[in-house]
Design a protein around this motif. Structure first.
Motif, mmCIF file in Angstrom:
data_model
loop_
_atom_site.group_PDB
_atom_site.id
_atom_site.type_symbol
_atom_site.label_atom_id
_atom_site.label_comp_id
_atom_site.label_asym_id
_atom_site.label_seq_id
_atom_site.Cartn_x
_atom_site.Cartn_y
_atom_site.Cartn_z
ATOM 1 N N GLY A 152 -3.011 12.119 -0.961
ATOM 2 C CA GLY A 152 -3.976 11.040 -1.121
ATOM 3 C C GLY A 152 -3.667 10.160 -2.316
ATOM 4 N N VAL A 153 -3.241 10.780 -3.408
ATOM 5 C CA VAL A 153 -2.857 10.016 -4.596
ATOM 6 C C VAL A 153 -1.630 9.162 -4.299
ATOM 7 C CG1 VAL A 153 -2.036 10.175 -6.979
ATOM 8 C CG2 VAL A 153 -3.855 11.705 -6.177
ATOM 9 N N LEU A 154 -0.660 9.737 -3.604
ATOM 10 C CA LEU A 154 0.555 9.010 -3.251
ATOM 11 C C LEU A 154 0.233 7.816 -2.361
ATOM 12 C CD1 LEU A 154 3.666 8.799 -3.209
ATOM 13 C CD2 LEU A 154 3.633 10.354 -1.230
ATOM 14 N N PHE A 155 -0.578 8.028 -1.352
ATOM 15 C CA PHE A 155 -0.945 6.934 -0.459
ATOM 16 C C PHE A 155 -1.715 5.850 -1.206
ATOM 17 C CE2 PHE A 155 -4.300 5.344 2.587
ATOM 18 C CZ PHE A 155 -3.489 4.364 3.130
ATOM 19 N N GLY A 156 -2.601 6.283 -2.120
ATOM 20 C CA GLY A 156 -3.372 5.313 -2.881
ATOM 21 C C GLY A 156 -2.508 4.358 -3.681
ATOM 22 N N ARG A 157 -1.368 4.830 -4.134
ATOM 23 C CA ARG A 157 -0.458 3.973 -4.907
ATOM 24 C C ARG A 157 0.143 2.859 -4.063
ATOM 25 N NH1 ARG A 157 3.306 8.099 -8.515
ATOM 26 N NH2 ARG A 157 1.648 8.826 -9.928
ATOM 27 N N HIS A 158 0.345 3.126 -2.785
ATOM 28 C CA HIS A 158 1.122 2.203 -1.954
ATOM 29 C C HIS A 158 0.340 1.668 -0.767
ATOM 30 C CE1 HIS A 158 4.518 3.518 -4.343
ATOM 31 N NE2 HIS A 158 4.244 4.777 -4.034
ATOM 32 N N ARG A 159 -0.946 1.904 -0.716
ATOM 33 C CA ARG A 159 -1.725 1.574 0.474
ATOM 34 C C ARG A 159 -1.715 0.086 0.792
ATOM 35 N NH1 ARG A 159 -7.986 2.745 -0.413
ATOM 36 N NH2 ARG A 159 -8.029 1.558 1.540
ATOM 37 N N ASP A 160 -1.772 -0.780 -0.236
ATOM 38 C CA ASP A 160 -1.869 -2.209 0.031
ATOM 39 C C ASP A 160 -0.616 -2.760 0.710
ATOM 40 O OD1 ASP A 160 -4.461 -2.474 -1.001
ATOM 41 O OD2 ASP A 160 -3.706 -2.658 -3.040
ATOM 42 N N ARG A 161 0.543 -2.355 0.214
ATOM 43 C CA ARG A 161 1.779 -2.873 0.806
ATOM 44 C C ARG A 161 2.038 -2.238 2.170
ATOM 45 N NH1 ARG A 161 6.658 -4.186 -3.211
ATOM 46 N NH2 ARG A 161 7.097 -5.547 -1.437
ATOM 47 N N LEU A 162 1.699 -0.972 2.332
ATOM 48 C CA LEU A 162 1.843 -0.344 3.642
ATOM 49 C C LEU A 162 0.926 -1.010 4.661
ATOM 50 C CD1 LEU A 162 2.028 3.421 2.594
ATOM 51 C CD2 LEU A 162 3.909 2.026 3.496
ATOM 52 N N TRP A 163 -0.290 -1.320 4.235
ATOM 53 C CA TRP A 163 -1.227 -2.001 5.129
ATOM 54 C C TRP A 163 -0.745 -3.407 5.459
ATOM 55 C CZ3 TRP A 163 -4.587 -1.789 8.736
ATOM 56 C CH2 TRP A 163 -5.461 -2.845 8.990
ATOM 57 N N ALA A 164 -0.229 -4.127 4.463
ATOM 58 C CA ALA A 164 0.283 -5.473 4.703
ATOM 59 C C ALA A 164 1.414 -5.455 5.723
ATOM 60 C CB ALA A 164 0.757 -6.101 3.388
ATOM 61 N N VAL A 165 2.327 -4.507 5.585
ATOM 62 C CA VAL A 165 3.437 -4.389 6.532
ATOM 63 C C VAL A 165 2.909 -4.057 7.927
ATOM 64 C CG1 VAL A 165 5.423 -2.963 7.161
ATOM 65 C CG2 VAL A 165 5.189 -3.819 4.830
ATOM 66 N N ALA A 166 1.955 -3.139 8.007
ATOM 67 C CA ALA A 166 1.424 -2.733 9.312
ATOM 68 C C ALA A 166 0.724 -3.886 10.012
ATOM 69 C CB ALA A 166 0.465 -1.548 9.142
#
Length: 235
Positions: free
Chosen positions: A32-46
Motif C-alpha cells: 500500500g505504501v509503494l502504490f501510494g508513492r506512484h498512484r498518480d502516474r499509474l492512474w494517468a497512464v491507465a
C-alpha cells in the motif's frame, strides 16, 4: 551533522525495492505504501491508455492485483517503477484487446485538480483569460479524442513517452519490446495525430514532428492529470 544542517525527510524512508521485498516477506502495509508513492502516474497512464476513467479503474485494478501477486517474480533488472508500469500497461492492453474496441470518450472535467502531479504541469488558470481557457480545453479534448483512435500499442507508447515523459529505453522495458519498436510506434502515432490535429498545427498551438523522427520534442502533452481512484483492496 550540525544542528543547522537541514535533514532529508526521505532519508529514513524505505526504497521502492525494500518495500516490494517487505511485501513479499509478509509485511501487510508495504504494498500500500509503494502504490501510494506512484498512484498518480499509474492512474494517468491507465486512463490515457484505456480512454475513459471507468475502464481505466478496471485496468489499474487488474494491474495492481497482478503486481501484488507477482511481486516475488521481481528480480531487480529494472526499477520497481518501471516494473509497476509494465504490469499496469499490460493489464490495460489486455482489456483493450479483449474488448476489441477503440475508445473515443474524452476525459472528465476534474483533471485540473491533479494538474501538477507526476511529469505534467499546468499554468495558473486564475491568471488566464476565460476565453483562452475555453479554447485550450477544446483543443485538449481534441488531442485526447485523436489519441483514442490510435492502435493500442501506439497509444501506449505515446502515452508513456510523450505524455508521461519516460525515456524511450525505459518505455521499451515497460512494454517488453525493442527500443526501435517503441520509436516506430511513436513515429507512426505522431504522424497519425499530425493528420488528425492539423487544425491545431495551423494555429501554432501544437508542434507535430516529421513522421521519420522518432525522438522530437514531445508534441502531444496534456496539461493535466486525472484524479486517482481509491487504493484497491488486497486480493
Amino acid at each position: 551533522m550540525t544542528p543547522d544542517q537541514p535533514t532529508d525527510p526521505l532519508a529514513d524512508q524505505p526504497t521502492d525495492q525494500e518495500l516490494l521485498r517487505a511485501h513479499v516477506d509478509g509485511d501487510p502495509d508495504a504494498f500500500g505504501v509503494l502504490f501510494g508513492r506512484h498512484r498518480d502516474r499509474l492512474w494517468a497512464v491507465a486512463v490515457r491508455t484505456m480512454g475513459n476513467p471507468e475502464d481505466a479503474a478496471d485496468g489499474l485494478q487488474d494491474g495492481l492485483i497482478a503486481a501484488y501477486r507477482r511481486a516475488g517474480s521481481f528480480r531487480g533488472e529494472a526499477a520497481v517503477t518501471t516494473w509497476l508500469h509494465r504490469v499496469v500497461v499490460n493489464a490495460c492492453l489486455d482489456r483493450l484487446r479483449a474488448a476489441k474496441v477503440r475508445r473515443t470518450e474524452t476525459l472528465p472535467d476534474d483533471l485540473e485538480e491533479y494538474g501538477n502531479r507526476g511529469s505534467l504541469a499546468s499554468a495558473t488558470e486564475a491568471e488566464q483569460d476565460p476565453a483562452d481557457l475555453s479554447v485550450r480545453d477544446e483543443r485538449r479534448r481534441a488531442v485526447l479524442d485523436a489519441l483514442a483512435t490510435l492502435p493500442d500499442e501506439q497509444r501506449a507508447a505515446l502515452v508513456l513517452v510523450d505524455m508521461e515523459g519516460y525515456p524511450v529505453a525505459e518505455v521499451a522495458e515497460m512494454l517488453d519490446c525493442a527500443v526501435g519498436t517503441v520509436k516506430s510506434r511513436c513515429s507512426r502515432g505522431r504522424a497519425r495525430l499530425a493528420v488528425l490535429l492539423g487544425v491545431l498545427r495551423e494555429d501554432g498551438d501544437a508542434a507535430h514532428p516529421a513522421p521519420g523522427n522518432p525522438d522530437p520534442p514531445r508534441p502531444v502533452r496534456s496539461t493535466t492529470a486525472p484524479r486517482a481512484p481509491p487504493t484497491p483492496a488486497d486480493p
